[in-house]
Motif scaffolding. Structure first.
Motif, PDB file in Angstrom:
ATOM      1  N   GLU A   1       9.552  48.625   6.996  1.00 54.05           N
ATOM      2  CA  GLU A   1      10.081  49.081   5.704  1.00 54.05           C
ATOM      3  C   GLU A   1      10.456  50.558   5.780  1.00 54.05           C
ATOM      4  OE1 GLU A   1       7.730  46.016   2.688  1.00 54.05           O
ATOM      5  OE2 GLU A   1       6.833  47.975   3.117  1.00 54.05           O
ATOM      6  N   ASP A   2       9.618  51.363   6.432  1.00 48.05           N
ATOM      7  CA  ASP A   2       9.919  52.780   6.616  1.00 48.05           C
ATOM      8  C   ASP A   2      11.159  52.962   7.485  1.00 48.05           C
ATOM      9  OD1 ASP A   2       7.736  53.428   5.051  1.00 48.05           O
ATOM     10  OD2 ASP A   2       6.444  53.958   6.742  1.00 48.05           O
ATOM     11  N   ASN A   3      11.297  52.159   8.534  1.00 47.57           N
ATOM     12  CA  ASN A   3      12.492  52.214   9.383  1.00 47.57           C
ATOM     13  C   ASN A   3      13.746  51.870   8.580  1.00 47.57           C
ATOM     14  OD1 ASN A   3      11.241  52.993  11.763  1.00 47.57           O
ATOM     15  ND2 ASN A   3      10.924  50.901  12.459  1.00 47.57           N
ATOM     16  N   LEU A   4      13.637  50.871   7.718  1.00 44.87           N
ATOM     17  CA  LEU A   4      14.769  50.478   6.887  1.00 44.87           C
ATOM     18  C   LEU A   4      15.181  51.621   5.965  1.00 44.87           C
ATOM     19  CD1 LEU A   4      16.794  48.330   6.026  1.00 44.87           C
ATOM     20  CD2 LEU A   4      15.050  47.423   4.477  1.00 44.87           C
TER      21      LEU A   4
ATOM     22  N   ASP B   1       0.440  43.673   8.458  1.00 47.43           N
ATOM     23  CA  ASP B   1       0.704  44.574   7.330  1.00 47.43           C
ATOM     24  C   ASP B   1       1.218  45.932   7.811  1.00 47.43           C
ATOM     25  OD1 ASP B   1       0.008  42.779   5.337  1.00 47.43           O
ATOM     26  OD2 ASP B   1      -2.049  43.523   5.149  1.00 47.43           O
ATOM     27  N   ALA B   2       0.616  46.461   8.871  1.00 49.28           N
ATOM     28  CA  ALA B   2       1.043  47.749   9.416  1.00 49.28           C
ATOM     29  C   ALA B   2       2.466  47.654   9.965  1.00 49.28           C
ATOM     30  CB  ALA B   2       0.075  48.207  10.507  1.00 49.28           C
ATOM     31  N   GLN B   3       2.783  46.546  10.633  1.00 46.98           N
ATOM     32  CA  GLN B   3       4.128  46.354  11.176  1.00 46.98           C
ATOM     33  C   GLN B   3       5.160  46.231  10.055  1.00 46.98           C
ATOM     34  OE1 GLN B   3       5.385  46.314  14.398  1.00 46.98           O
ATOM     35  NE2 GLN B   3       3.405  47.161  14.944  1.00 46.98           N
TER      36      GLN B   3
ATOM     37  N   VAL C   1      19.183  55.950   4.819  1.00 43.57           N
ATOM     38  CA  VAL C   1      19.552  57.360   4.698  1.00 43.57           C
ATOM     39  C   VAL C   1      20.574  57.726   5.770  1.00 43.57           C
ATOM     40  CG1 VAL C   1      18.694  59.737   4.903  1.00 43.57           C
ATOM     41  CG2 VAL C   1      17.416  58.060   3.563  1.00 43.57           C
ATOM     42  N   ALA C   2      20.354  57.262   6.994  1.00 45.18           N
ATOM     43  CA  ALA C   2      21.281  57.550   8.091  1.00 45.18           C
ATOM     44  C   ALA C   2      22.662  56.974   7.787  1.00 45.18           C
ATOM     45  CB  ALA C   2      20.745  56.995   9.398  1.00 45.18           C
ATOM     46  N   LYS C   3      22.717  55.753   7.273  1.00 42.44           N
ATOM     47  CA  LYS C   3      23.994  55.125   6.948  1.00 42.44           C
ATOM     48  C   LYS C   3      24.727  55.930   5.884  1.00 42.44           C
ATOM     49  CE  LYS C   3      26.037  50.941   5.090  1.00 42.44           C
ATOM     50  NZ  LYS C   3      25.779  49.654   4.446  1.00 42.44           N
TER      51      LYS C   3
END
Length: 72
Positions: free
Chosen positions: A44-47, A37-39, A52-54
């Protein structure tokens, strides 16, 4: 243990279990599920960050291309 303190309870498939009373294998599986669940949350946060970066990159590309005449 203080009598006011409650044992941690696992609710799974509509049933409740005293986590401290579970066999070691069940505790290991529970821990593995928590790590999973933590991973998932971290990915999801990385996505979200990558999205935003894209968008930022696309905005910068637009600024670079605006003064250039397009082929069409």
């Amino acid at each position: 243990m203080d009598s006011n303190q409650k044992n941690p309870i696992l609710t799974f498939n509509g049933k409740k279990y005293d986590i401290n009373s579970l066999p070691d294998k069940a505790k290991e599986l529970l821990k593995a599920a928590q790590v999973s669940d933590a991973q998932i949350k971290m990915q999801e946060d990385n996505l979200k960050l990558l999205t935003v970066a894209k968008q930022t990159i696309a905005n910068q590309l637009k600024e670079e291309l605006d003064p250039i005449s397009s082929l069409e």
